[in-house]
Design a protein around this motif. Structure first.
Motif, PDB file in Angstrom:
ATOM      1  N   SER A 131      29.973 -20.997  -8.125  1.00  0.00           N
ATOM      2  CA  SER A 131      29.339 -22.277  -8.430  1.00  0.00           C
ATOM      3  C   SER A 131      28.773 -22.870  -7.150  1.00  0.00           C
ATOM      4  O   SER A 131      29.102 -22.430  -6.045  1.00  0.00           O
ATOM      5  N   ALA A 132      27.927 -23.874  -7.319  1.00  0.00           N
ATOM      6  CA  ALA A 132      27.272 -24.512  -6.174  1.00  0.00           C
ATOM      7  C   ALA A 132      27.097 -25.993  -6.474  1.00  0.00           C
ATOM      8  O   ALA A 132      27.185 -26.425  -7.628  1.00  0.00           O
ATOM      9  N   TYR A 133      26.844 -26.780  -5.444  1.00  0.00           N
ATOM     10  CA  TYR A 133      26.649 -28.214  -5.629  1.00  0.00           C
ATOM     11  C   TYR A 133      25.199 -28.508  -6.002  1.00  0.00           C
ATOM     12  O   TYR A 133      24.267 -27.891  -5.476  1.00  0.00           O
ATOM     13  N   GLN A 134      25.042 -29.481  -6.883  1.00  0.00           N
ATOM     14  CA  GLN A 134      23.700 -29.986  -7.140  1.00  0.00           C
ATOM     15  C   GLN A 134      23.204 -30.728  -5.891  1.00  0.00           C
ATOM     16  O   GLN A 134      23.984 -31.103  -5.014  1.00  0.00           O
ATOM     17  N   ARG A 135      21.905 -30.951  -5.863  1.00  0.00           N
ATOM     18  CA  ARG A 135      21.320 -31.760  -4.779  1.00  0.00           C
ATOM     19  C   ARG A 135      20.539 -32.908  -5.410  1.00  0.00           C
ATOM     20  O   ARG A 135      19.918 -32.760  -6.457  1.00  0.00           O
ATOM     21  N   HIS A 136      20.587 -34.054  -4.745  1.00  0.00           N
ATOM     22  CA  HIS A 136      19.846 -35.235  -5.195  1.00  0.00           C
ATOM     23  C   HIS A 136      19.355 -35.983  -3.964  1.00  0.00           C
ATOM     24  O   HIS A 136      20.130 -36.231  -3.039  1.00  0.00           O
ATOM     25  N   ALA A 137      18.074 -36.305  -3.976  1.00  0.00           N
ATOM     26  CA  ALA A 137      17.454 -36.983  -2.828  1.00  0.00           C
ATOM     27  C   ALA A 137      17.701 -36.208  -1.539  1.00  0.00           C
ATOM     28  O   ALA A 137      17.930 -36.790  -0.470  1.00  0.00           O
ATOM     29  N   GLY A 138      17.702 -34.858  -1.653  1.00  0.00           N
ATOM     30  CA  GLY A 138      17.840 -34.009  -0.480  1.00  0.00           C
ATOM     31  C   GLY A 138      19.261 -33.798   0.002  1.00  0.00           C
ATOM     32  O   GLY A 138      19.474 -33.116   1.004  1.00  0.00           O
ATOM     33  N   ARG A 139      20.246 -34.353  -0.700  1.00  0.00           N
ATOM     34  CA  ARG A 139      21.630 -34.239  -0.248  1.00  0.00           C
ATOM     35  C   ARG A 139      22.491 -33.601  -1.342  1.00  0.00           C
ATOM     36  O   ARG A 139      22.234 -33.784  -2.532  1.00  0.00           O
ATOM     37  N   PRO A 140      23.549 -32.873  -0.937  1.00  0.00           N
ATOM     38  CA  PRO A 140      24.441 -32.291  -1.941  1.00  0.00           C
ATOM     39  C   PRO A 140      25.220 -33.376  -2.668  1.00  0.00           C
ATOM     40  O   PRO A 140      25.555 -34.420  -2.095  1.00  0.00           O
ATOM     41  N   VAL A 141      25.498 -33.127  -3.945  1.00  0.00           N
ATOM     42  CA  VAL A 141      26.229 -34.077  -4.788  1.00  0.00           C
ATOM     43  C   VAL A 141      27.690 -33.620  -4.820  1.00  0.00           C
ATOM     44  O   VAL A 141      28.062 -32.733  -5.592  1.00  0.00           O
ATOM     45  N   PHE A 142      28.529 -34.240  -3.992  1.00  0.00           N
ATOM     46  CA  PHE A 142      29.905 -33.797  -3.845  1.00  0.00           C
ATOM     47  C   PHE A 142      30.831 -34.500  -4.846  1.00  0.00           C
ATOM     48  O   PHE A 142      30.914 -35.736  -4.868  1.00  0.00           O
ATOM     49  N   PRO A 143      31.569 -33.761  -5.657  1.00  0.00           N
ATOM     50  CA  PRO A 143      32.514 -34.380  -6.601  1.00  0.00           C
ATOM     51  C   PRO A 143      33.616 -35.180  -5.925  1.00  0.00           C
ATOM     52  O   PRO A 143      34.141 -36.132  -6.508  1.00  0.00           O
ATOM     53  N   VAL A 144      33.982 -34.811  -4.702  1.00  0.00           N
ATOM     54  CA  VAL A 144      35.079 -35.502  -4.019  1.00  0.00           C
ATOM     55  C   VAL A 144      34.792 -36.993  -3.865  1.00  0.00           C
ATOM     56  O   VAL A 144      35.709 -37.801  -3.668  1.00  0.00           O
ATOM     57  N   HIS A 145      33.543 -37.379  -3.992  1.00  0.00           N
ATOM     58  CA  HIS A 145      33.142 -38.788  -3.926  1.00  0.00           C
ATOM     59  C   HIS A 145      33.916 -39.632  -4.938  1.00  0.00           C
ATOM     60  O   HIS A 145      34.283 -40.781  -4.655  1.00  0.00           O
ATOM     61  N   HIS A 146      34.174 -39.058  -6.118  1.00  0.00           N
ATOM     62  CA  HIS A 146      34.925 -39.782  -7.147  1.00  0.00           C
ATOM     63  C   HIS A 146      36.399 -39.390  -7.187  1.00  0.00           C
ATOM     64  O   HIS A 146      37.207 -40.079  -7.819  1.00  0.00           O
ATOM     65  N   GLU A 147      36.749 -38.310  -6.546  1.00  0.00           N
ATOM     66  CA  GLU A 147      38.119 -37.806  -6.634  1.00  0.00           C
ATOM     67  C   GLU A 147      39.075 -38.521  -5.681  1.00  0.00           C
ATOM     68  O   GLU A 147      40.235 -38.759  -6.020  1.00  0.00           O
ATOM     69  N   LEU A 148      38.600 -38.834  -4.498  1.00  0.00           N
ATOM     70  CA  LEU A 148      39.512 -39.326  -3.469  1.00  0.00           C
ATOM     71  C   LEU A 148      39.972 -40.768  -3.609  1.00  0.00           C
ATOM     72  O   LEU A 148      41.134 -41.072  -3.336  1.00  0.00           O
ATOM     73  N   PRO A 149      39.123 -41.708  -4.000  1.00  0.00           N
ATOM     74  CA  PRO A 149      39.526 -43.113  -3.851  1.00  0.00           C
ATOM     75  C   PRO A 149      40.770 -43.538  -4.614  1.00  0.00           C
ATOM     76  O   PRO A 149      41.533 -44.375  -4.124  1.00  0.00           O
TER      77      PRO A 149
END
Length: 429
Positions: A131-149
């Motif tokens: 699998s691979a990360y999607q990209r949006h506005a030139g940057r990878p879309v990391f799931p950890v953004h919602h996982e960590l907080p």
């Protein structure tokens, strides 16, 4: 500082996935001030492992990120030490469950759980090598953004940050125990060739993972939804829901668990069985534990090995064993649904003893439904012809063994759950 484990189990070449995971680890460390233990569990052949070792050596240093690249020899040493410290009977059997010679989706993640405990991590975040990360506005879309907080924190603390909340008030005091999303792209189970060849056969085969008593209408709905993930629509903006997460909306290539889940109940160590690593999604859901369902879906793709002369029958066997496992797991899931809140203790932690009881009760089920499943697969694959008919011949010769394995896998899971507390304690620093 929150110490977390970002994990990639692999048995195939995946230099791009390793590099991308390292980028996600850096993102987690920088954005959330996390201490990220990047864990690569490598079951690849020697040549592939050597290539991975070179990739790891060339990764740029990132503050807050520590990389651990362990081949199976290193994993075995760790397991032997842990099992010895735990002082449990049958150490060879335990080692065989945790590091079997055959492919086991659950066992590789169980090893990650134990290593996360050894590293002192509060959560584990799993990705896959295909699998691979999607990209949006030139940057990878990391799931950890919602996982960590919010993992491990009371759900009410997340209500002001997520897009929406569907939790009932009585569950807001429970800890956020899971965060996850799905995938876009190819089917998660490599059956697209069957669907292209014959839609009717595809329906017949895929519907076999439904409970035997379901109506044709429910089976059709299941087939339409099965293995499709989040479809093909790419990411455009964040959407996160605080909820009791539907297991059908999350994939194990894109999930994170709080330690109070995986340090109490492991995953089924069944070998050669697709989907054997999804059990905790059902447990968290049925126990009514809160989770965050987001839309940072991962891009899924299939490696060509599954379609080679050797890879094809091996993969099809794993799919058939998945179908047979559902006789038992549907029974267990029904029992967990009925149990509801009683799956939790007074501290909102899952109760392993209840799961062991349900598993052992399921092993007494009549195998007739699984005999019927094998009959249906045989008919469907012979209709497809070619190498599918050839696989049907192999399947016919293994019927008794497959039926025995499916039941024995459930008992093995129960035994591992019973041993799990001692293993976690022995692994901990």
């Amino acid at each position: 500082m929150n110490r977390v484990c970002l994990c990639l189990p692999t048995n195939r070449p995946c230099p791009a996935a390793i590099a991308a995971l390292h980028q996600e680890a850096g993102y987690a460390a920088e954005r959330f001030d996390a201490d990220v233990q990047l864990l690569i569990l490598d079951s690849s052949d020697a040549r592939t492992r050597a290539a991975h070792t070179r990739v790891v050596a060339e990764l740029p240093r990132a503050a807050g990120v520590t990389v651990h690249h362990l081949d199976e020899d290193a994993q075995r040493v760790f397991l032997l030490r842990t099992i010895e410290r735990a002082g449990l009977p049958g150490p060879d059997r335990l080692l065989g469950l945790l590091l079997p010679p055959a492919v086991s989706y659950g066992a590789c993640t169980d090893r990650a759980f134990l290593l996360a405990a050894a590293l002192g991590c509060t959560s584990l975040h799993r990705r896959d090598s295909d699998s691979a990360y999607q990209r949006h506005a030139g940057r990878p879309v990391f799931p950890v953004h919602h996982e960590l907080p919010f993992l491990g924190r009371p759900a009410r603390e997340a209500t002001a940050t997520v897009t929406r909340t569907t939790l009932t008030p009585d569950r807001l005091s429970r800890p956020v125990s899971l965060a996850g999303a799905s995938f876009i792209g190819e089917l998660s189970v490599d059956l697209a060739e069957i669907r292209r060849a014959d839609e009717g056969v595809y329906h017949d085969v895929v519907s076999l993972w439904a409970p035997g008593g379901w109506s044709e209408e429910r089976k059709r709905a299941l087939v339409e939804e099965s293995f499709t993930g989040a479809g093909t629509t790419p990411f455009t903006a964040d959407l996160a829901t605080l909820t009791v997460v539907d297991p059908m909306r999350v994939d194990m290539c894109n999930v994170a668990f709080d330690r109070d889940v995986y340090e109490r109940v492991p995953l089924p160590p069944a070998t050669d069985t697709i989907g054997s690593d999804y059990f905790l999604l059902h447990l968290v859901h049925d126990a009514g534990l809160p989770g965050i369902l987001h839309n940072r879906h991962i891009e899924n793709f299939h490696t060509p090995e599954r379609r080679t002369d050797t890879g094809f029958p091996a993969y099809q066997r794993r799919f058939v064993k998945f179908l047979l496992s559902m006789l038992y797991f549907h029974d267990v899931y029904d029992r967990m649904t009925d149990a509801g809140d009683t799956l939790l203790d007074s501290g909102h932690r899952v109760r392993p003893d209840r799961i062991v009881d349900f598993l052992r009760a399921s092993t007494g089920l009549d195998r007739a439904e699984n005999v019927w499943r094998l009959d249906r697969v045989d008919t469907a694959y012979r209709k497809l012809g070619g190498r599918y008919a050839g696989f049907a011949d192999r399947l016919a010769a293994e019927r008794g063994r497959l039926l025995d394995e499916a039941e024995a896998d459930i008992e093995s899971f129960a035994q591992l759950i019973e041993a799990w507390p001692a293993l976690i304690k022995a692994a901990a620093p």
